[in-house]
Structure formats: structure tokens, C-alpha cells
Motif scaffolding. Structure first.
Motif, PDB file in Angstrom:
ATOM      1  N   LEU A 171       0.976  -0.720  -0.253  1.00 36.27           N
ATOM      2  CA  LEU A 171      -0.175   0.522   0.063  1.00 36.27           C
ATOM      3  C   LEU A 171       0.663   1.194   0.376  1.00 36.27           C
ATOM      4  O   LEU A 171       0.655   2.626  -0.768  1.00 36.27           O
ATOM      5  CB  LEU A 171      -0.763   0.148   1.389  1.00 36.27           C
ATOM      6  N   ASP A 172       1.754   1.367   0.710  1.00 38.67           N
ATOM      7  CA  ASP A 172       3.007   2.144   0.732  1.00 38.67           C
ATOM      8  C   ASP A 172       3.901   2.461  -1.312  1.00 38.67           C
ATOM      9  O   ASP A 172       3.695   3.555  -0.982  1.00 38.67           O
ATOM     10  CB  ASP A 172       3.604   2.436   1.886  1.00 38.67           C
ATOM     11  N   ARG A 173       3.319   1.640  -1.445  1.00 37.70           N
ATOM     12  CA  ARG A 173       3.783   1.797  -2.987  1.00 37.70           C
ATOM     13  C   ARG A 173       3.014   1.815  -3.701  1.00 37.70           C
ATOM     14  O   ARG A 173       3.124   1.480  -5.305  1.00 37.70           O
ATOM     15  CB  ARG A 173       4.689   0.549  -3.393  1.00 37.70           C
ATOM     16  N   GLY A 174       1.216   1.932  -3.397  1.00 40.64           N
ATOM     17  CA  GLY A 174       0.515   2.581  -4.546  1.00 40.64           C
ATOM     18  C   GLY A 174      -0.292   0.752  -5.194  1.00 40.64           C
ATOM     19  O   GLY A 174      -0.851   1.669  -5.354  1.00 40.64           O
ATOM     20  N   ILE A 175       0.727  -0.519  -4.491  1.00 41.47           N
ATOM     21  CA  ILE A 175      -0.450  -1.134  -4.874  1.00 41.47           C
ATOM     22  C   ILE A 175      -1.291  -1.736  -4.018  1.00 41.47           C
ATOM     23  O   ILE A 175      -1.268  -2.234  -2.552  1.00 41.47           O
ATOM     24  CB  ILE A 175       0.963  -2.333  -4.961  1.00 41.47           C
ATOM     25  N   LYS A 176      -2.788  -2.487  -4.636  1.00 43.38           N
ATOM     26  CA  LYS A 176      -3.873  -2.511  -4.555  1.00 43.38           C
ATOM     27  C   LYS A 176      -3.793  -3.797  -5.121  1.00 43.38           C
ATOM     28  O   LYS A 176      -3.869  -4.183  -6.061  1.00 43.38           O
ATOM     29  CB  LYS A 176      -4.997  -0.944  -4.492  1.00 43.38           C
ATOM     30  N   GLN A 177      -4.436  -4.670  -3.809  1.00 40.89           N
ATOM     31  CA  GLN A 177      -5.137  -5.538  -4.521  1.00 40.89           C
ATOM     32  C   GLN A 177      -6.415  -5.793  -5.383  1.00 40.89           C
ATOM     33  O   GLN A 177      -7.107  -4.965  -5.794  1.00 40.89           O
ATOM     34  CB  GLN A 177      -6.062  -6.327  -3.072  1.00 40.89           C
ATOM     35  N   SER A 178      -6.190  -6.687  -6.252  1.00 37.71           N
ATOM     36  CA  SER A 178      -7.165  -6.416  -7.413  1.00 37.71           C
ATOM     37  C   SER A 178      -8.483  -6.826  -6.868  1.00 37.71           C
ATOM     38  O   SER A 178      -9.570  -6.548  -7.686  1.00 37.71           O
ATOM     39  CB  SER A 178      -6.847  -7.343  -8.838  1.00 37.71           C
ATOM     40  N   LYS A 179      -8.367  -8.070  -6.026  1.00 32.05           N
ATOM     41  CA  LYS A 179     -10.196  -8.237  -5.493  1.00 32.05           C
ATOM     42  C   LYS A 179      -9.777  -7.883  -3.881  1.00 32.05           C
ATOM     43  O   LYS A 179      -9.333  -7.933  -3.281  1.00 32.05           O
ATOM     44  CB  LYS A 179      -9.735 -10.224  -5.419  1.00 32.05           C
ATOM     45  N   LYS A 180     -11.221  -6.900  -3.455  1.00 29.61           N
ATOM     46  CA  LYS A 180     -11.771  -6.839  -2.446  1.00 29.61           C
ATOM     47  C   LYS A 180     -11.477  -7.712  -1.582  1.00 29.61           C
ATOM     48  O   LYS A 180     -11.801  -8.443  -1.935  1.00 29.61           O
ATOM     49  CB  LYS A 180     -13.239  -5.948  -2.912  1.00 29.61           C
ATOM     50  N   ARG A 181     -11.773  -6.910  -0.548  1.00 39.30           N
ATOM     51  CA  ARG A 181     -11.051  -8.216   0.874  1.00 39.30           C
ATOM     52  C   ARG A 181     -13.366  -8.694   1.261  1.00 39.30           C
ATOM     53  O   ARG A 181     -14.475  -7.999   0.511  1.00 39.30           O
ATOM     54  CB  ARG A 181     -11.250  -7.826   1.756  1.00 39.30           C
ATOM     55  N   ARG A 182     -13.599  -9.983   1.092  1.00 39.07           N
ATOM     56  CA  ARG A 182     -14.853 -10.487   1.925  1.00 39.07           C
ATOM     57  C   ARG A 182     -15.348  -9.869   2.158  1.00 39.07           C
ATOM     58  O   ARG A 182     -15.021 -10.280   3.562  1.00 39.07           O
ATOM     59  CB  ARG A 182     -14.254 -12.010   1.949  1.00 39.07           C
ATOM     60  N   ARG A 183     -16.966  -9.053   2.374  1.00 43.03           N
ATOM     61  CA  ARG A 183     -18.187  -8.872   3.122  1.00 43.03           C
ATOM     62  C   ARG A 183     -18.425  -9.879   3.577  1.00 43.03           C
ATOM     63  O   ARG A 183     -18.130 -11.038   3.744  1.00 43.03           O
ATOM     64  CB  ARG A 183     -18.980  -7.951   1.924  1.00 43.03           C
ATOM     65  N   SER A 184     -18.970  -9.580   5.306  1.00 47.08           N
ATOM     66  CA  SER A 184     -19.358 -10.063   5.772  1.00 47.08           C
ATOM     67  C   SER A 184     -20.153 -11.194   5.269  1.00 47.08           C
ATOM     68  O   SER A 184     -21.034 -10.671   4.583  1.00 47.08           O
ATOM     69  CB  SER A 184     -19.759  -9.261   7.640  1.00 47.08           C
ATOM     70  N   LYS A 185     -20.803 -12.644   5.332  1.00 51.99           N
ATOM     71  CA  LYS A 185     -22.160 -13.058   5.202  1.00 51.99           C
ATOM     72  C   LYS A 185     -23.187 -12.738   5.353  1.00 51.99           C
ATOM     73  O   LYS A 185     -23.999 -12.113   7.154  1.00 51.99           O
ATOM     74  CB  LYS A 185     -21.906 -14.885   5.487  1.00 51.99           C
ATOM     75  N   ALA A 186     -24.066 -12.987   4.277  1.00 48.33           N
ATOM     76  CA  ALA A 186     -25.483 -12.521   5.211  1.00 48.33           C
ATOM     77  C   ALA A 186     -27.009 -13.058   5.816  1.00 48.33           C
ATOM     78  O   ALA A 186     -27.144 -13.186   6.230  1.00 48.33           O
ATOM     79  CB  ALA A 186     -26.278 -11.631   4.070  1.00 48.33           C
ATOM     80  N   HIS A 187     -26.429 -14.454   5.133  1.00 46.48           N
ATOM     81  CA  HIS A 187     -26.928 -15.471   5.859  1.00 46.48           C
ATOM     82  C   HIS A 187     -26.293 -16.764   6.480  1.00 46.48           C
ATOM     83  O   HIS A 187     -24.596 -16.631   6.772  1.00 46.48           O
ATOM     84  CB  HIS A 187     -27.515 -16.054   4.827  1.00 46.48           C
ATOM     85  N   ARG A 188     -26.845 -17.576   7.174  1.00 47.34           N
ATOM     86  CA  ARG A 188     -25.734 -18.502   8.306  1.00 47.34           C
ATOM     87  C   ARG A 188     -25.707 -19.686   7.384  1.00 47.34           C
ATOM     88  O   ARG A 188     -26.792 -20.540   7.173  1.00 47.34           O
ATOM     89  CB  ARG A 188     -26.512 -18.563   9.419  1.00 47.34           C
ATOM     90  N   PRO A 189     -24.238 -20.116   6.708  1.00 46.04           N
ATOM     91  CA  PRO A 189     -24.562 -21.039   5.785  1.00 46.04           C
ATOM     92  C   PRO A 189     -24.850 -22.652   7.209  1.00 46.04           C
ATOM     93  O   PRO A 189     -24.816 -22.196   8.078  1.00 46.04           O
ATOM     94  CB  PRO A 189     -22.795 -21.407   5.654  1.00 46.04           C
ATOM     95  N   ARG A 190     -24.767 -23.143   5.496  1.00 48.91           N
ATOM     96  CA  ARG A 190     -25.019 -24.807   6.439  1.00 48.91           C
ATOM     97  C   ARG A 190     -24.384 -25.931   7.306  1.00 48.91           C
ATOM     98  O   ARG A 190     -22.513 -25.588   6.712  1.00 48.91           O
ATOM     99  CB  ARG A 190     -25.545 -25.513   4.810  1.00 48.91           C
TER     100      ARG A 190
END
Length: 427
Positions: free
Chosen positions: A110-129
Motif C-alpha cells: 500500500l505504501d507503494r500504491g499497489i492495491k489488491q485486485s480483489k476486494k476483501r470478502r464482505r461479512s456473510k448475510a446469511h448463516r451457512p449450512r
């Protein structure tokens, strides 16, 4: 000085002036009385400056050097581009002997301006099986096409199956497209390595189900069973309960596996110098083992639900294409435009026009399945009458001679017709 340090100075000065006791000062600062006494001694001999942190303005001993940070950035841009922070940290330790945490990797990039191509996973909206309690109770199987070798080769499909209880990838194989052969190879790998599972979860692709799976009310009342695909017949032979999901979310464990593989497998294949589908299949087992060591978990119950494969069962004869043919004279049958006969003599007697089950294995072997026994076939030449028919059809027609009666009769009719035409035109 920080606000916390200024507060300490203020409290210590009040204690020295007699406006506050040590106990009251400790309560105000959230410290013990002994710590307050230490602060008073520091203030008495060094003043307010002694209450400031001694490491302020100094570089921490364990801080990463600028040379190391530049090295990390250079490796990411030239060799490990596309990997996420966690995977990049693992690769640095594995290939470059550089041990730094994923959070340190993230800060450096991040200090060199390099960001991840994929965003961090959001919190799940439902409870998984919840997972199944025992290994072998349920497998989830699927395939996905992807550019696994990036621009070094065309896209092809990865077939894989994962155990629901442990997250262990039990089998995987690359194929040009999603196909029955790929799923069959995955099942064979898993059964030979772990055993026969109790159930299998898949989508509703026609590989897993027959297009004419629905029965009418009359057919159900007549007791007819639903037709099965070639893969479905193999599941029935192995007594595996086959569940077909309606939505992708129902088999979310294998769907999430594709996200992990697309994020990590592409980098691993690039580092290994893989450029073809065949080479990818050679290194795939070791990559699957590496994945299982990191992501597989222990089941809730240690007892396994896997069933041992019957030694008399040959899985090569189970995952096959199954068709029905009629035997001709001499125990011959036609399959895929070729004529086959029994490779070896057998004791049982068959009559002409007897219907038999023909199976074709993944390796292309053709055999007859008779009372649970595989009878190998061999390709034979086509019957003589077929050859003669072809030879007769390809022979050239014989032309009649010039003095043949047929030619004389034909010439006489032509003269009569031309005479009639001349008389009509004259009148």
C-alpha cells in the motif's frame, strides 16, 4: 508529548502539591499506587520529560529495512503479481526464505500504491449450512472453465470434488471442457484414495441427469422408474445417493473452492512453468495436497463414514458409456460403426438377436456386460456380403455394342418421331 503523558504530568504535580493522594492519582490514571510512586520518582529526578516514552523518535529494533521492502515490492511486480497478501507471504517464505506477516506485506504494498485486485470478502448475510459431522457423508462435485494458464494456453475446465465435513479436495483433473470423463476421473481418484462416500451433491447438468427425467402420471402409476444418465447409472451401481442442487448456493462449499483455486492455483502453475493442459495435470496432485494441508479441517466426529470398495468391483467398468445392442450371427455386434466379436470363447450360449449391454470405458475399451461379468470384445472385419455389396455398387456399367438390338430399336423410334414432327410443322 502525547495527551496521555501530559495527563500523567498533571496528576503527579497535583500529588506533589498535596491536592491529590497516591490512591486518587492511581484511580485517575488507571494505574496501581506502586506505578504512581514510580512516576513521582521519575518526575522528581528528571522532570516532566522523564515521563515521555524513551523510544520516541527511534526506529524499532524489529522494523523491516528499506532494502527488504524494496525487495518485496520488486518480487511482487516481477514474479508474484496477482497473488493476495496471505498467499504472497506464504510464497515469500517458501521460495525466497523471507518471513514476514501478511499484514506487513499489505502495508508495504500500500505504501507503494499497489492495491489488491480483489476486494476483501464482505461479512456473510446469511448463516451457512453446517458441515456434515463425519468425513465421507457427502461430497460436492463441480467443474469450472477458467484461464488457468493465463495467456500461455487456451482456457480449459477444472473438475474437482470436495468433502463437505473436512473441506478436503478428494479428486481433481483438468479437461478441455466440462465432460462426463472429467467427473468420472475425479470420482475414481476419490474412491481409490478414500473410499466410497454415502452421498454426492452436484448441479443439474445433463451429465448427471437424463433430459427425460420427468415421468407422466400414467408412467408413475405403471411403476416405471426415472431414466438415468451414464453417470447416474454409475452412482446407482455404487449405491451413492445422488442429490441434484437447484441453486449454486446449495453447494456453496465447492463454489468457494473455485475462488480459492482461481486466486492461488494460477500463481502456482505460473511459478512451476506449466504451459500445457497435460503438464498441468502432472503437477495438479501435488498442488491439491498442498491445498489440503492448509485448508482442510478435522470433522466433528473422528469416525469415518466412508465405505470400502468391494474388491470384486472394477471402477473402470462402472464409469462407462452403456448401450444395448443385438447379437448377430457368429456372436457379432455393431457399435460406433465397427463390428465386434468376443475376444475369447465363453461357456454360456447366446442366440442371434439376443440383446446385450455394451459398455465403453474411459480408455476406449469396448466390452459386453453379462451377469456382473465383463466380457472383452475385439474388432473384426465386416462380413463378406457387405464387402460384395460395396464392390458391386462401385463396378462400372457395361455399355451395349453398336449393333445391339436395343440400339437399333432406339434409332428406329428416333427416326419415326422426327418424321412426325416434320409433317406437323408442314401442315
Amino acid at each position: 508529548m502525547t495527551q496521555v503523558e501530559l495527563k500523567k504530568v498533571l496528576v503527579v504535580e497535583k500529588i506533589f502539591d498535596g491536592r491529590m493522594t497516591n490512591k486518587e492519582g492511581a484511580a485517575a490514571l488507571g494505574l496501581t499506587e506502586r506505578q504512581v510512586i514510580r512516576l513521582k520518582n521519575k518526575y522528581r529526578f528528571g522532570g516532566a520529560q522523564e515521563l515521555a516514552h524513551k523510544n520516541r523518535g527511534r526506529k524499532p529494533v524489529h522494523a523491516l529495512t528499506d532494502e527488504l521492502k524494496e525487495r518485496v515490492v520488486e518480487l511482487f511486480r516481477e514474479k508474484y503479481h496477482g497473488s493476495n497478501n496471505c498467499h504472497f507471504a506464504e510464497l515469500l517464505e517458501e521460495h525466497e526464505s523471507i518471513c514476514i506477516s501478511p499484514s506487513s506485506v499489505r502495508r508495504i504494498l500500500l505504501d507503494r500504491g499497489i492495491k489488491q485486485s480483489k476486494k476483501r470478502r464482505r461479512s456473510k448475510a446469511h448463516r451457512p449450512r453446517e458441515r456434515k459431522p463425519q468425513a465421507g457423508m457427502l461430497w460436492q462435485i463441480d467443474a469450472t472453465p477458467y484461464a488457468w494458464l493465463e495467456d500461455r494456453a487456451p482456457s480449459f475446465a477444472l473438475h474437482a470434488a470436495i468433502d463437505d465435513a473436512t473441506g478436503t479436495v478428494v479428486g481433481a483433473v483438468f479437461r478441455p471442457t466440462e465432460c462426463r470423463e472429467g467427473y468420472s476421473l475425479v470420482m475414481q481418484q476419490g474412491i481409490k484414495e478414500y473410499g466410497v462416500p454415502l452421498g454426492l451433491y452436484s448441479d443439474r447438468h445433463t451429465i448427471f441427469r437424463s433430459p427425460n427425467e420427468k415421468l407422466t402420471i400414467e408412467q408413475e402409476l405403471a411403476g416405471e422408474t426415472k431414466p438415468l444418465s451414464h453417470f447416474g447409472k454409475a452412482m446407482a451401481d455404487l449405491h451413492i445417493e445422488h442429490i441434484k442442487a437447484i441453486t449454486p448456493q446449495a453447494k456453496g462449499r465447492v463454489e468457494r473452492l473455485w475462488q480459492t483455486f482461481q486466486d492461488r492455483l494460477v500463481i502456482e502453475l505460473r511459478l512451476l512453468g506449466v504451459n500445457t493442459l497435460e503438464e498441468a495435470n502432472v503437477v495438479l496432485p501435488s498442488l491439491v495436497q498442498k491445498h489440503n494441508r492448509k485448508f482442510a479441517v478435522k470433522p466433528k466426529k473422528a469416525e469415518s463414514a466412508y465405505r470400502k470398495l468391494d474388491p470384486s468391483v472394477n471402477v473402470d467398468h462402472v464409469f462407462t458409456i452403456r448401450e444395448y445392442r443385438q447379437l448377430g450371427h457368429g456372436n457379432t455386434l455393431s457399435y460406433n460403426g465397427k463390428i465386434y466379436t468376443f475376444a475369447n470363447p465363453y461357456d454360456f450360449r447366446t442366440e442371434a438377436r439376443t440383446t446385450v449391454e455394451v459398455r465403453e470405458t474411459l480408455s476406449g475399451e469396448v466390452l459386453v456386460w453379462h451377469k456382473g461379468q465383463a466380457i472383452p470384445l475385439k474388432e473384426t472385419e465386416k462380413p463378406e456380403r457387405v464387402k460384395q455389396a460395396k464392390k458391386a455398387s462401385s463396378a462400372q456399367h457395361r455399355k451395349p455394342a453398336a449393333d445391339h438390338p436395343w440400339r437399333m430399336y432406339r434409332n428406329k423410334n428416333q427416326v419415326q418421331n422426327s418424321t412426325k414432327l416434320t409433317v406437323i410443322q408442314a401442315t
